[in-house]
Design a protein around this motif. Structure first.
Motif, mmCIF file in Angstrom:
data_model
loop_
_atom_site.group_PDB
_atom_site.id
_atom_site.type_symbol
_atom_site.label_atom_id
_atom_site.label_comp_id
_atom_site.label_asym_id
_atom_site.label_seq_id
_atom_site.Cartn_x
_atom_site.Cartn_y
_atom_site.Cartn_z
ATOM 1 N N UNK A 50 0.830 -1.214 0.000
ATOM 2 C CA UNK A 50 0.000 0.000 0.000
ATOM 3 C C UNK A 50 0.859 1.258 0.000
ATOM 4 N N UNK A 51 1.990 1.181 0.694
ATOM 5 C CA UNK A 51 2.888 2.338 0.735
ATOM 6 C C UNK A 51 3.443 2.605 -0.661
ATOM 7 N N UNK A 52 3.752 1.532 -1.377
ATOM 8 C CA UNK A 52 4.224 1.683 -2.752
ATOM 9 C C UNK A 52 3.142 2.344 -3.605
ATOM 10 N N UNK A 53 1.883 1.893 -3.427
ATOM 11 C CA UNK A 53 0.773 2.465 -4.197
ATOM 12 C C UNK A 53 0.680 3.961 -3.970
ATOM 13 N N UNK A 54 0.827 4.378 -2.707
ATOM 14 C CA UNK A 54 0.683 5.801 -2.396
ATOM 15 C C UNK A 54 1.835 6.639 -2.942
ATOM 16 N N UNK A 55 2.935 5.982 -3.301
ATOM 17 C CA UNK A 55 4.025 6.721 -3.940
ATOM 18 C C UNK A 55 3.749 6.965 -5.413
ATOM 19 N N UNK A 56 2.802 6.197 -5.981
ATOM 20 C CA UNK A 56 2.577 6.278 -7.419
ATOM 21 C C UNK A 56 1.857 7.550 -7.844
ATOM 22 N N UNK A 57 1.133 8.213 -6.928
ATOM 23 C CA UNK A 57 0.526 9.479 -7.343
ATOM 24 C C UNK A 57 0.756 10.584 -6.313
ATOM 25 N N UNK A 58 1.936 10.550 -5.720
ATOM 26 C CA UNK A 58 2.405 11.663 -4.898
ATOM 27 C C UNK A 58 1.558 11.902 -3.646
ATOM 28 N N UNK A 59 0.864 10.866 -3.149
ATOM 29 C CA UNK A 59 0.221 10.991 -1.838
ATOM 30 C C UNK A 59 1.336 10.919 -0.789
ATOM 31 N N UNK A 60 2.318 10.053 -1.050
ATOM 32 C CA UNK A 60 3.534 10.009 -0.242
ATOM 33 C C UNK A 60 4.708 10.358 -1.157
ATOM 34 N N UNK A 61 5.693 11.015 -0.606
ATOM 35 C CA UNK A 61 6.860 11.370 -1.406
ATOM 36 C C UNK A 61 8.082 10.619 -0.902
ATOM 37 N N UNK A 62 8.985 10.207 -1.827
ATOM 38 C CA UNK A 62 10.159 9.432 -1.412
ATOM 39 C C UNK A 62 11.112 10.242 -0.534
ATOM 40 N N UNK A 63 11.739 9.551 0.409
ATOM 41 C CA UNK A 63 12.760 10.217 1.234
ATOM 42 C C UNK A 63 14.108 10.163 0.532
ATOM 43 N N UNK A 64 14.259 9.103 -0.256
ATOM 44 C CA UNK A 64 15.473 8.991 -1.062
ATOM 45 C C UNK A 64 15.121 8.274 -2.334
ATOM 46 N N UNK A 65 15.884 8.489 -3.390
ATOM 47 C CA UNK A 65 15.557 7.885 -4.668
ATOM 48 C C UNK A 65 14.466 8.673 -5.354
ATOM 49 N N UNK A 66 13.840 8.083 -6.382
ATOM 50 C CA UNK A 66 12.808 8.847 -7.082
ATOM 51 C C UNK A 66 11.704 7.936 -7.620
ATOM 52 N N UNK A 67 10.552 8.533 -7.826
ATOM 53 C CA UNK A 67 9.437 7.842 -8.474
ATOM 54 C C UNK A 67 9.028 8.687 -9.671
ATOM 55 N N UNK A 68 9.061 8.086 -10.848
ATOM 56 C CA UNK A 68 8.685 8.795 -12.063
ATOM 57 C C UNK A 68 7.423 8.165 -12.622
ATOM 58 N N UNK A 69 6.409 8.992 -12.941
ATOM 59 C CA UNK A 69 5.237 8.453 -13.624
ATOM 60 C C UNK A 69 5.125 9.123 -14.982
ATOM 61 N N UNK A 70 5.185 8.334 -16.018
ATOM 62 C CA UNK A 70 5.169 8.815 -17.395
ATOM 63 C C UNK A 70 6.141 9.986 -17.565
ATOM 64 N N UNK A 71 7.309 9.832 -17.013
ATOM 65 C CA UNK A 71 8.337 10.847 -17.179
ATOM 66 C C UNK A 71 8.253 12.029 -16.221
ATOM 67 N N UNK A 72 7.198 12.059 -15.365
ATOM 68 C CA UNK A 72 7.088 13.165 -14.415
ATOM 69 C C UNK A 72 7.591 12.701 -13.047
ATOM 70 N N UNK A 73 8.381 13.533 -12.405
ATOM 71 C CA UNK A 73 8.880 13.197 -11.075
ATOM 72 C C UNK A 73 7.804 13.557 -10.051
ATOM 73 N N UNK A 74 7.447 12.599 -9.171
ATOM 74 C CA UNK A 74 6.356 12.875 -8.224
ATOM 75 C C UNK A 74 6.728 13.960 -7.220
ATOM 76 N N UNK A 75 8.021 14.233 -7.073
ATOM 77 C CA UNK A 75 8.439 15.263 -6.122
ATOM 78 C C UNK A 75 8.249 16.669 -6.696
ATOM 79 N N UNK A 76 7.934 16.760 -7.986
ATOM 80 C CA UNK A 76 7.764 18.053 -8.641
ATOM 81 C C UNK A 76 6.363 18.596 -8.366
ATOM 82 N N UNK A 77 6.272 19.566 -7.461
ATOM 83 C CA UNK A 77 4.956 20.024 -7.023
ATOM 84 C C UNK A 77 4.170 20.731 -8.116
ATOM 85 N N UNK A 78 4.885 21.307 -9.068
ATOM 86 C CA UNK A 78 4.213 22.028 -10.153
ATOM 87 C C UNK A 78 3.377 21.073 -11.011
ATOM 88 N N UNK A 79 3.734 19.792 -11.002
ATOM 89 C CA UNK A 79 3.017 18.833 -11.846
ATOM 90 C C UNK A 79 2.073 17.953 -11.047
#
Lengths: 282, 267
Positions: A50-79
Motif C-alpha cells: 500500500x505504501x508503494x501504491x501511495x508513492x505512485x501518485x504523490x500521496x507520499x513522497x520518497x525520502x530517497x531515490x525517485x518515483x517517475x510516472x510517465x516521465x514526471x517526477x512525483x516530487x515536482x509540485x508544479x506537476x
C-alpha cells in the motif's frame, strides 16, 4: 513501450509513533511498470504494497531515490495535479471514497476539480458509467448500492479523469465473491480495451492469476517477479513468505509430492481440470 | 429507530415546483418567511394560506407528508397556543380560578398557531421538492458574493454536501455498533435518564473513532481525484435562471408587498 511507473532506489519510512524509532518500509526499492501492462502486487500485511501504491501518485513522497510516472517526477509540485490525473487510485472501502449522494455527481467530482467544461463533464461521466456497466444507476444514491456496484462507481470516478494508469489498493477486500468478479472483469476490460495500465494490489491469488505480471513483496523488497506461471510455481518460496498459492497449484503440488509429475503451471481452473482429466484417463 | 430521521428528506418529482432553480426556491422561502412575520389579521394570513396551498398543489406533494412534518412540533404549538390564550390582557370573556380568557388572547393564539404551521409547512415544502445537492449548490451560488470578504463559501457548501452524503452511512454504522454492544450485554433500555445517557458512551466512542478514520480516508481519496479547493472548479449541472424563476420571484415580491399594505387595514 516505455515505463508507466518507474521507481528507482526508493527509501521511505513512516514517522515514529509514541516516541519510538521511525518505521522503515523501503530501503532501496527498484521497480518498473511497463505501459499498458496489468500487474498484480501480492504480499503480506506490512510488506509495503500500500505504501508503494501511495508513492505512485504523490500521496507520499520518497525520502530517497525517485518515483517517475510517465516521465514526471512525483516530487515536482508544479506537476502534482497532472500526476494525480494521470495515475488514478481506487481504495479498499468504497464508502470512504464517495463524495456526493448521487452516483453521477460523484463520478463528476474529479473532472469538476480539473475545471473541465460542463458539457464535456456530462460526456465523460456517461462514458465512464457505461464502461463500468453502471449507467442505469446514474441517478441512484450510492448508499443503496451493493459493495461491488459502489466499487465500480469508484472506478468510474477515476476513469472520468481519463488517466493512463490506475492503481487499485485491495479493491475487492470488502466485497462478496459476486461483486469481486464484477470488479475484476471491469479492471480487465479497462486494461485490454482501453489500454490503461493497471496495478492491482490484492490478497486473492485467483485475481493475481489474471494479470500479465505478478510482483510478490516482502518487508519492502521484491521477493519474486514474473508472469503468474513463473511466480506461482515457486510454491516453497511463496509459503515461506506466508502467502497462499492458488487452489489449482495447491492440488497439483500436493499430487506431485504424492508421486505424480504434473505441470505446476496449470493455473486456471480449466487448465487444471484438463491436466487432471488427462492423468485420470491414463 | 434511527431510520425515522426525516432530515433533508426529498421527494423526487418533475413538477414546476421541482424544476424551479434552487436559488429561486431559497429566495422564495426567505420572502415567504419575512411576509409571514409581517402578517396581521385575516386577509393577509388568508393570502399566505392560498399561496402555500397553490404551491403544494403544484408540487403534487401529499398534504399528509406536510402534516407529518408538523408532528414533532405539536408540543411547541400547543404550548404557545395555551400561553397566548391565558396570558393576553384585554376584554375578559371568561374567568375561572386564576385563569382569564380574553378576546385578544383567542385571536393571538389562533394567529400564532397559524403562523407556526405555515412557517413549518413552507420550509418543509422547500426540502421536500429540492434535492440536498441542489440545495447546497443554490446556497453556494447565493452566498458567493461573500467570497469577497474571504468567507469560505465553497468550503461550507462542500462540508454540507459531504455531511449529507455520510448521514446514511453513519446511521448504518450506529445501528451496527448498537447491535454489537447489545450482543456484549450492554443495556440501553432500563434505568433512569443518567444511566441511559451513560450507556451511550460505548456507542459514541467507536462511532467517533470510525468517523475520524473515514474522514482521513475520504481526504486521501479526494486528493487522489485532484481536489484542490474551490478555485477553478466547474460543475456538472450548472444553475440557470429561467423565465419561470423570474415570474416566481416577482410573485414572491408581490406577496410581500401585499402583506405590508394589508398591515394598515384591520381586515
Amino acid at each position: 513501450m516505455g515505463n508507466a511507473i518507474s521507481v528507482q532506489d526508493l527509501h521511505f519510512s513512516y514517522p515514529p509513533q509514541n516516541g519510538g524509532a521511525p518505521y522503515p518500509v523501503f530501503d532501496g526499492l527498484d521497480v518498473n511498470i511497463e505501459e499498458g501492462s496489468f500487474v498484480a502486487v501480492l504480499g503480506h500485511n506490512g510488506s509495503g504494497k500500500s505504501t508503494l501504491a501511495k508513492h505512485c501518485n504523490a500521496i507520499l513522497l520518497p525520502e530517497g531515490g525517485s518515483v517517475q510516472v510517465f516521465g514526471m517526477d512525483t516530487a515536482d509540485e508544479a506537476q502534482l495535479l497532472e500526476i494525480r490525473r494521470t495515475v488514478g487510485m481506487v481504495f479498499q472501502n468504497p464508502d470512504n471514497q464517495m463524495v456526493a449522494n448521487v452516483v453521477e455527481e460523484d463520478v463528476a467530482f474529479a473532472p469538476e476539480n480539473l475545471g473541465v467544461p460542463s458539457e464535456e463533464i456530462r460526456k465523460r461521466v456517461d462514458d465512464a458509467l457505461k464502461t463500468v456497466g453502471m449507467y442505469d444507476y446514474r441517478s441512484h444514491a450510492p448508499h443503496l448500492l451493493s459493495g461491488g456496484q459502489k466499487q465500480r462507481i469508484a472506478i468510474a470516478g477515476v476513469i472520468a479523469m481519463q488517466p493512463r494508469c490506475i492503481v487499485l489498493d485491495e479493491p475487492t477486500a470488502m466485497l462478496d465473491p459476486h461483486g469481486r468478479e464484477d470488479v475484476i472483469r471491469t479492471i480487465e476490460t479497462l486494461n485490454r480495451e482501453n489500454g490503461i495500465t493497471v496495478v492491482l494490489i490484492t490478497h486473492h491469488m485467483t485475481e493475481a492469476i489474471r494479470a500479465d505480471r505478478v510482483i510478490v513483496m516482502q518487508e519492502g523488497r521484491i521477493l519474486t517477479d514474473g508472469t503468474p506461471k513463473e511466480v506461482f510455481t515457486q510454491v516453497e518460496l511463496l509459503r515461506s513468505a506466508g502467502l497462499e498459492v492458488p487452489a489449482t497449484t495447491q492440488i497439483i503440488y500436493e499430487l506431485n509430492k504424492a508421486g505424480l509429475s504434473l505441470p505446476l503451471d496449470a493455473l486456471s481452473t480449466e487448465e487444471c481440470a484438463h491436466v487432471l482429466y488427462e492423468t485420470l484417463k491414463t | 429507530m434511527l431510520k425515522d430521521i426525516t432530515l433533508g428528506q426529498y421527494f423526487p418529482g418533475n413538477t414546476i415546483v421541482h424544476r424551479l432553480d434552487p436559488r429561486t426556491k431559497l429566495l422564495m422561502t426567505l420572502l415567504y418567511i419575512v411576509a409571514l412575520f409581517l402578517c396581521k389579521w385575516f386577509v393577509s394570513y388568508g393570502l399566505m394560506l392560498v399561496f402555500l396551498i397553490t404551491a403544494v398543489a403544484l408540487s403534487r406533494i401529499r398534504p399528509k407528508a406536510l402534516f407529518k412534518g408538523l408532528k414533532p412540533l405539536l408540543v411547541i404549538i400547543v404550548f404557545t397556543a395555551v400561553i397566548n390564550l391565558f396570558y393576553t390582557d384585554g376584554r375578559v370573556l371568561a374567568e375561572f380560578w386564576i385563569f382569564k380568557i380574553t378576546v385578544e388572547g383567542i385571536q393571538n393564539a389562533f394567529f400564532l398557531v397559524l403562523r407556526i404551521m405555515l412557517l413549518v409547512m413552507g420550509t418543509f415544502l422547500l426540502t421536500y421538492t429540492t434535492s440536498p445537492i441542489a440545495l447546497t449548490d443554490g446556497l453556494e451560488s447565493l452566498l458567493s458574493p461573500l467570497k469577497k470578504i474571504h468567507f469560505p463559501v465553497h468550503e461550507l457548501a462542500m462540508m454540507m454536501s459531504i455531511a449529507l452524503r455520510f448521514i446514511p452511512t453513519l446511521i448504518e454504522e450506529t445501528d451496527k455498533i448498537i447491535s454489537a454492544q447489545k450482543a456484549r450485554g450492554a443495556d440501553f433500555e432500563t434505568g433512569n435518564i443518567f444511566r441511559r445517557a451513560k450507556a451511550l458512551i460505548p456507542i459514541l466512542v467507536p462511532l467517533f473513532v470510525s468517523a475520524f478514520r473515514r474522514a482521513d480516508e475520504l481526504a486521501t481519496a479526494m486528493e487522489c481525484r485532484c481536489y484542490h479547493g474551490g478555485e477553478g472548479r466547474t460543475k456538472l449541472k450548472q444553475l440557470h435562471y429561467h423565465t419561470r424563476d423570474v415570474l416566481c420571484l416577482l410573485l414572491g415580491l408581490a406577496l410581500l408587498a401585499g402583506v405590508i399594505v394589508l398591515r394598515h387595514f384591520t381586515l
